[in-house]
Design a protein around this motif. Structure first.
Motif, PDB file in Angstrom:
ATOM      1  N   GLU A   1      -3.701  17.443   7.249  1.00  0.00           N
ATOM      2  CA  GLU A   1      -3.237  16.129   6.790  1.00  0.00           C
ATOM      3  C   GLU A   1      -2.537  16.215   5.439  1.00  0.00           C
ATOM      4  O   GLU A   1      -1.549  15.509   5.187  1.00  0.00           O
ATOM      5  N   GLY A   2      -3.038  17.073   4.553  1.00  0.00           N
ATOM      6  CA  GLY A   2      -2.363  17.242   3.274  1.00  0.00           C
ATOM      7  C   GLY A   2      -0.938  17.719   3.446  1.00  0.00           C
ATOM      8  O   GLY A   2      -0.019  17.264   2.753  1.00  0.00           O
ATOM      9  N   GLU A   3      -0.727  18.636   4.404  1.00  0.00           N
ATOM     10  CA  GLU A   3       0.618  19.140   4.656  1.00  0.00           C
ATOM     11  C   GLU A   3       1.499  18.073   5.293  1.00  0.00           C
ATOM     12  O   GLU A   3       2.698  17.959   4.960  1.00  0.00           O
ATOM     13  N   ILE A   4       0.938  17.267   6.207  1.00  0.00           N
ATOM     14  CA  ILE A   4       1.717  16.158   6.782  1.00  0.00           C
ATOM     15  C   ILE A   4       2.197  15.234   5.676  1.00  0.00           C
ATOM     16  O   ILE A   4       3.375  14.846   5.620  1.00  0.00           O
ATOM     17  N   LEU A   5       1.289  14.872   4.774  1.00  0.00           N
ATOM     18  CA  LEU A   5       1.650  13.939   3.707  1.00  0.00           C
ATOM     19  C   LEU A   5       2.615  14.568   2.705  1.00  0.00           C
ATOM     20  O   LEU A   5       3.497  13.890   2.176  1.00  0.00           O
ATOM     21  N   ARG A   6       2.462  15.864   2.432  1.00  0.00           N
ATOM     22  CA  ARG A   6       3.393  16.542   1.527  1.00  0.00           C
ATOM     23  C   ARG A   6       4.810  16.531   2.106  1.00  0.00           C
ATOM     24  O   ARG A   6       5.787  16.245   1.399  1.00  0.00           O
ATOM     25  N   ARG A   7       4.917  16.846   3.390  1.00  0.00           N
ATOM     26  CA  ARG A   7       6.237  16.856   4.029  1.00  0.00           C
ATOM     27  C   ARG A   7       6.826  15.449   4.091  1.00  0.00           C
ATOM     28  O   ARG A   7       8.042  15.273   3.954  1.00  0.00           O
ATOM     29  N   LEU A   8       5.963  14.464   4.317  1.00  0.00           N
ATOM     30  CA  LEU A   8       6.438  13.082   4.321  1.00  0.00           C
ATOM     31  C   LEU A   8       7.029  12.718   2.970  1.00  0.00           C
ATOM     32  O   LEU A   8       8.122  12.137   2.884  1.00  0.00           O
ATOM     33  N   ARG A   9       6.333  13.051   1.893  1.00  0.00           N
ATOM     34  CA  ARG A   9       6.826  12.740   0.547  1.00  0.00           C
ATOM     35  C   ARG A   9       8.156  13.430   0.274  1.00  0.00           C
ATOM     36  O   ARG A   9       9.053  12.856  -0.355  1.00  0.00           O
ATOM     37  N   ASP A  10       8.308  14.642   0.749  1.00  0.00           N
ATOM     38  CA  ASP A  10       9.568  15.351   0.551  1.00  0.00           C
ATOM     39  C   ASP A  10      10.731  14.605   1.168  1.00  0.00           C
ATOM     40  O   ASP A  10      11.869  14.683   0.666  1.00  0.00           O
ATOM     41  N   ARG A  11      10.468  13.843   2.234  1.00  0.00           N
ATOM     42  CA  ARG A  11      11.553  13.141   2.948  1.00  0.00           C
ATOM     43  C   ARG A  11      11.770  11.725   2.441  1.00  0.00           C
ATOM     44  O   ARG A  11      12.920  11.262   2.407  1.00  0.00           O
ATOM     45  N   ILE A  12      10.703  11.023   2.073  1.00  0.00           N
ATOM     46  CA  ILE A  12      10.861   9.613   1.701  1.00  0.00           C
ATOM     47  C   ILE A  12      10.870   9.392   0.192  1.00  0.00           C
ATOM     48  O   ILE A  12      11.192   8.300  -0.274  1.00  0.00           O
ATOM     49  N   GLY A  13      10.507  10.417  -0.585  1.00  0.00           N
ATOM     50  CA  GLY A  13      10.495  10.285  -2.035  1.00  0.00           C
ATOM     51  C   GLY A  13       9.170   9.780  -2.564  1.00  0.00           C
ATOM     52  O   GLY A  13       8.273   9.392  -1.813  1.00  0.00           O
ATOM     53  N   PRO A  14       9.022   9.759  -3.907  1.00  0.00           N
ATOM     54  CA  PRO A  14       7.742   9.429  -4.526  1.00  0.00           C
ATOM     55  C   PRO A  14       7.429   7.943  -4.629  1.00  0.00           C
ATOM     56  O   PRO A  14       6.279   7.582  -4.912  1.00  0.00           O
ATOM     57  N   ASP A  15       8.407   7.083  -4.424  1.00  0.00           N
ATOM     58  CA  ASP A  15       8.215   5.658  -4.738  1.00  0.00           C
ATOM     59  C   ASP A  15       7.746   4.811  -3.553  1.00  0.00           C
ATOM     60  O   ASP A  15       7.106   3.773  -3.745  1.00  0.00           O
ATOM     61  N   VAL A  16       8.054   5.212  -2.326  1.00  0.00           N
ATOM     62  CA  VAL A  16       7.674   4.414  -1.159  1.00  0.00           C
ATOM     63  C   VAL A  16       6.157   4.449  -0.997  1.00  0.00           C
ATOM     64  O   VAL A  16       5.562   5.524  -0.916  1.00  0.00           O
ATOM     65  N   PRO A  17       5.492   3.299  -0.962  1.00  0.00           N
ATOM     66  CA  PRO A  17       4.030   3.292  -0.805  1.00  0.00           C
ATOM     67  C   PRO A  17       3.601   3.872   0.544  1.00  0.00           C
ATOM     68  O   PRO A  17       4.201   3.558   1.579  1.00  0.00           O
ATOM     69  N   VAL A  18       2.564   4.698   0.514  1.00  0.00           N
ATOM     70  CA  VAL A  18       2.023   5.311   1.724  1.00  0.00           C
ATOM     71  C   VAL A  18       0.536   4.990   1.814  1.00  0.00           C
ATOM     72  O   VAL A  18      -0.235   5.344   0.904  1.00  0.00           O
ATOM     73  N   ALA A  19       0.130   4.312   2.887  1.00  0.00           N
ATOM     74  CA  ALA A  19      -1.276   3.989   3.138  1.00  0.00           C
ATOM     75  C   ALA A  19      -1.725   4.724   4.395  1.00  0.00           C
ATOM     76  O   ALA A  19      -1.006   4.754   5.390  1.00  0.00           O
ATOM     77  N   VAL A  20      -2.928   5.305   4.330  1.00  0.00           N
ATOM     78  CA  VAL A  20      -3.445   6.118   5.423  1.00  0.00           C
ATOM     79  C   VAL A  20      -4.835   5.648   5.805  1.00  0.00           C
ATOM     80  O   VAL A  20      -5.692   5.456   4.931  1.00  0.00           O
ATOM     81  N   ALA A  21      -5.058   5.453   7.096  1.00  0.00           N
ATOM     82  CA  ALA A  21      -6.402   5.207   7.613  1.00  0.00           C
ATOM     83  C   ALA A  21      -7.005   6.539   8.025  1.00  0.00           C
ATOM     84  O   ALA A  21      -6.347   7.344   8.693  1.00  0.00           O
ATOM     85  N   LEU A  22      -8.258   6.778   7.617  1.00  0.00           N
ATOM     86  CA  LEU A  22      -8.941   8.035   7.903  1.00  0.00           C
ATOM     87  C   LEU A  22     -10.234   7.790   8.657  1.00  0.00           C
ATOM     88  O   LEU A  22     -10.841   6.722   8.551  1.00  0.00           O
ATOM     89  N   ASP A  23     -10.671   8.809   9.352  1.00  0.00           N
ATOM     90  CA  ASP A  23     -11.989   8.828   9.974  1.00  0.00           C
ATOM     91  C   ASP A  23     -13.061   8.954   8.887  1.00  0.00           C
ATOM     92  O   ASP A  23     -12.832   9.549   7.828  1.00  0.00           O
TER      93      ASP A  23
END
Length: 496
Positions: free
Chosen positions: A122-144
């Protein structure tokens, strides 16, 4: 109208498990159905017990323009293959990036994914996501609730919001809570302060149920503390992932996040001695069940916890079956995963007597049960599960059957999914309410649908890969000092 990308990629990884999760397991071979792309996410996931359903409902209520990427899940197992992770993550991130410009992103993740090439899926998914959308777009995640939260996950997401029940009957509510905070971030243009703490000990999943203490009391305390912050989560962790950040954690968000996080962790520390419980051997568990069943009006339910496919086991061990047969005990057990046996009984037909080498294919020291079985019911394995855990999800268990040997009935399937809904028995002509003893290959999710009809619940430890005591696992890579069980010895950094 805010533009929100949504998606999900869920896997709970037992690095000690017998089989890995391939791309095919995410695309329909594990009971969760195929990967859902685009508008299929709305069509198939809006009304099931999943966090993404809560986010969809909240987004519709707020008038969001939602851009669905994809959603998929596979039954817990050993590591996700590199091929599966790269193909699914690549498609997920590409679809989200294609929707730019975005006002926010919501992801439905598990939080305990380990792959063949990465400790922190999951850390890698989120890291790659940030690389594409940038640091400013809010990201909320639901976890188990069983997420093994890592510093990378915490840093890359603006919110990690976790389930508060085990059995997980609040997935929809969790998704809605995460979406609500995402909406606040979009409306205010501000991201909340946050604090992340890791607990110093592991706990077995058999004693993590929020139906019983200590977890019940801890989540009541969480509800009190959460009133003073934007969001608060306590993750009990998945104690079968051999990497640095395995274990329990607390996540707090808002102006008073630090104080709330420490108050919650103080409660967790005080409860450490209580994370223990009674475990029966197969023979002792069956003997106690027979004693209770002699005067009971409802079934006695036995948890075959170490062969729980919801925790990475293969759901095919025979220890509890052998104990029932040795005692001549009447009852039912499910699910028993053996696709080859299922094919054979479907070829034989209803009413046939078939000689099988059943189960026993994955656990060292376990062997197939070789005997004759009567084929009572055949099914294609497709049916809805209306109980509170699966929440209406249509299961795809493949060719399935009800077998009888002596006074024991066996729910045989071609796909792995833990026995957490009574319909999984009923679909094979086995009404669990009418059985004296019911054995479920599950650790706690079964409680939501089975405990209300049970006389008693007993936890049994037949041989299997999901250790009822994490201290018995051959750990190699945990962080030094982490206690391997409540009040137990710390990991000293040396391979077991």
């Amino acid at each position: 109208m805010p533009r929100i990308a949504i998606g999900g990629f869920l896997h709970e990884t037992n690095t000690f498990g017998p089989s890995k999760a391939s791309y095919a397991d995410f695309d329909g071979a594990s009971g969760y159905g195929p990967i859902r792309h685009g508008d299929e996410v709305f069509a198939h996931l809006s009304n099931v017990n999943a966090a993404i359903a809560g986010a969809i409902a909240e987004g519709r209520a707020r008038g969001w323009e939602m851009m669905p990427a994809l959603w998929c899940a596979a039954s817990p197992s050993a590591q996700v293959t590199e091929d599966a992770f790269e193909r699914i993550t690549g498609a997920l991130i590409d679809r989200i990036a294609a929707a730019i410009p975005l006002d926010g992103v919501f992801l439905d993740l598990h939080g305990a994914m380990v792959t063949e090439h990465l400790d922190d899926g999951e850390g890698e998914i989120l890291r790659r996501l940030r690389d594409r959308i940038g640091p400013d777009v809010p990201v909320a995640v639901a976890l188990d609730l069983h997420a093994n939260v890592t510093p990378l996950m915490f840093a890359q997401a603006d919110l990690l919001e976790s389930y508060r029940t085990y059995p997980h009957v609040d997935m929809i509510a969790t998704g809605a809570r995460a979406a609500t905070v995402l909406a606040q971030m979009i409306e205010t243009g501000r991201k909340p302060e946050k604090t992340f703490l890791q607990a110093p000990f592991l706990t077995a999943i058999s004693w993590q149920s929020t139906w019983t203490d200590p977890a019940r009391g801890l989540y009541a305390r969480l509800a009190e503390i959460a009133q003073d912050v934007t969001a608060l989560s306590f993750n009990m962790g998945f104690p079968a992932a051999d990497f640095h950040d395995c274990g329990m954690s607390v996540l707090a968000y808002g102006p008073r996040a630090d104080g709330a996080a420490h108050a919650m962790m103080d409660a967790v520390a005080a409860a450490e001695p209580d994370f223990r419980g009674r475990v029966y051997s197969p023979a002792d568990g069956v003997a106690e069940a027979l004693r209770l069943a002699a005067h009971a009006r409802r079934p006695v339910v036995l948890s075959d916890t170490q062969d729980n496919p919801g925790a990475g086991a293969n759901s095919d061990t025979t220890g509890m079956i052998r104990a029932m047969l040795a005692a001549g005990a009447p009852g039912a057990i499910g699910n028993l995963f053996d696709p080859a046996a299922a094919r054979m009984v479907h070829q034989a037909g209803t009413g046939a007597t078939v000689r099988l080498a059943l189960g026993g294919h994955s656990q060292p020291g376990d062997t197939p049960l070789e005997s004759e079985f009567t084929v009572e019911v055949l099914s294609d394995g497709t049916f809805p599960c209306p109980g509170p855990f699966y929440g209406g999800r249509v299961m795809q268990m493949g060719p399935s059957a009800a077998l009888r040997i002596g006074d024991l009935r066996i729910a045989l399937t071609s796909a792995k999914a833990q026995m957490a809904d009574r319909e999984m028995f009923r679909a094979l002509g086995i009404p669990p309410e009418e059985e004296k003893i019911v054995i479920v290959k599950s650790s706690n999710h079964f409680r939501a649908d089975f405990q209300p009809i049970s006389e008693a619940v007993l936890v049994c430890a037949a041989p299997g890969p999901m250790a009822v005591n994490p201290a018995t696992l051959p750990w190699r890579r945990l962080r030094p000092g982490l206690r391997l069980e409540p009040l137990g010895a710390p990991f000293n950094g040396d391979p077991a």
